[in-house]
Scaffold this active site. Structure first.
Site: not given
Ligand code: MRU
Length: 362
Positions: A239, A249
């Protein structure tokens, strides 16, 4: 096969990821408030997909100003634009792609704000090109990353860093897809990713749709799986990657990195350059979203703890750069020391974003 996000008939259509894998339903967004709600409520999620939604959302919000009698008033458009950007960027604080996309759209606004019809066309075109670009970036991440795998490997992944989290194809799952497309035999072990179950609900679903072999485990099984040598690599998305390589992440990623180091298994992060935030020096500066406690107190709508139970529900954690074996980007694979490798990247400038993230929800 399943467009995650699509501009159609003057509206923004998103696959409702909250309903997967049971139902394939779409949500139609007619203004930026709808888009902000959908980002916050996880209709769409995953850092790159959130960025794309933000770009379209801002373009949508500006196009709706056409009906306002105040449009010609001095200063009206600038203030309305700032409000729209703020509504969109105060949804989720951790994924830097949200702020990166907003900054790109702001640059278009600064250039074209004196001609409203042109501004609307250019904002939409910018969102569409960001969307197309992300798909190409994922393909390049896949091409680069597949070199780290060999036929017969099993990849352990966490959360969903796949087609559903991007414009399509995926980052971590893009590496797997690229390997499979290249004729390699690669399978996946997906951690279910409590509390929101992105692994069980989304990763498993999209890999099954593509016919890629996948086995589901609960998060607490990862250590045993590694000890039994059932996975040859861990690949996750991100993220936000700080300037020194520390990586935020999905919660649980840090534990996997520690386990992988203990068992001598390489731990790879696959992420586009848009997820690297050179303005954040290290992981301590990354804002971590905290989500509603009911996500932990409940499971699939049923209480698993008393309603008054105190809960801590951080949605992300930070993996120190020292635990990351390589960072797979569209440009190339970066190896430790990651801070040095990030500093040497071309095309990565200190980015200014109008709204710096912060806060969270209890
Ligand atoms: O809470 P989320 O579902 O948005 O979290 C997503 C993640 O942690 C993913 O691993 C990250 O955004 C990478 S997506 C290519």
């Amino acid at each position: 096969m399943y467009p995650v996000i699509e501009w159609k008939d003057h509206a923004l259509v998103m696959l409702d990821q909250r309903r997967l894998p049971g139902e394939k339903k779409f949500v139609v967004h007619r203004d930026h408030h709808d888009v902000a709600r959908s980002i916050r409520d996880m209709v769409i999620r995953g850092a790159p997909a959130i960025g794309i939604a933000a770009a379209y959302g801002i373009a949508l919000g500006v196009s709706r100003l056409e009906a306002s009698p105040d449009l010609g008033r001095p200063g009206f458009l600038e203030k309305a634009f700032r409000d729209i950007v703020s509504t969109i960027t105060t949804t989720r604080p951790t994924a830097v792609n949200l702020f990166w996309a907003a900054a790109r759209i702001e640059a278009v606004f600064a250039q074209s704000r004196n001609d409203f019809p042109r501004l609307c066309r250019e904002l939409l075109a910018a969102a569409q090109s960001l969307d197309r670009e992300d798909y190409e970036v994922n393909r390049a991440i896949g091409r680069n990353g597949r070199k780290l795998l060999k036929s017969g490997d099993t990849v352990l992944t966490h959360c969903n860093a796949g087609a559903l989290a991007t414009a399509g194809y995926g980052t971590a799952l893009g590496v797997v897809r690229a390997a499979v497309e290249n004729g390699m035999k690669v399978s996946v072990i997906a951690g279910e990713t409590r509390p929101y179950l992105q692994g069980a609900r989304l990763t498993v679903w999209e890999l099954q749709e593509d016919g890629i072999p996948v086995t589901l485990i609960t998060d607490s099984m990862a250590g045993y799986v590694m000890k039994r040598k059932m996975a040859q690599a861990v690949i996750v998305g991100a993220d936000r990657v700080a300037a020194n390589g520390d990586t935020a992440n999905k919660i649980g990623t840090y534990s996997l990195a520690v386990l992988a180091r203990h068992h001598g298994i390489p731990f790879f992060v696959a992420a586009p350059l848009s997820t690297i935030d050179p303005a954040t020096a290290d992981g301590d500066g990354i804002p971590i979203e905290e989500r509603d406690g009911d996500e932990v107190r409940m499971f699939m709508g049923r209480a698993t703890a008393r309603p008054q139970t105190a809960v801590y529900n951080p949605a992300f954690d930070v993996t120190p750069a020292a635990l990351i074996s390589a960072l797979i980007t569209e440009e190339r694979i970066l190896y430790p020391p990651l801070g040095k490798a990030i500093a040497a990247l071309r095309g990565l400038r200190r980015r200014s974003t109008s709204a710096r993230p912060g806060g969270g929800r209890s």
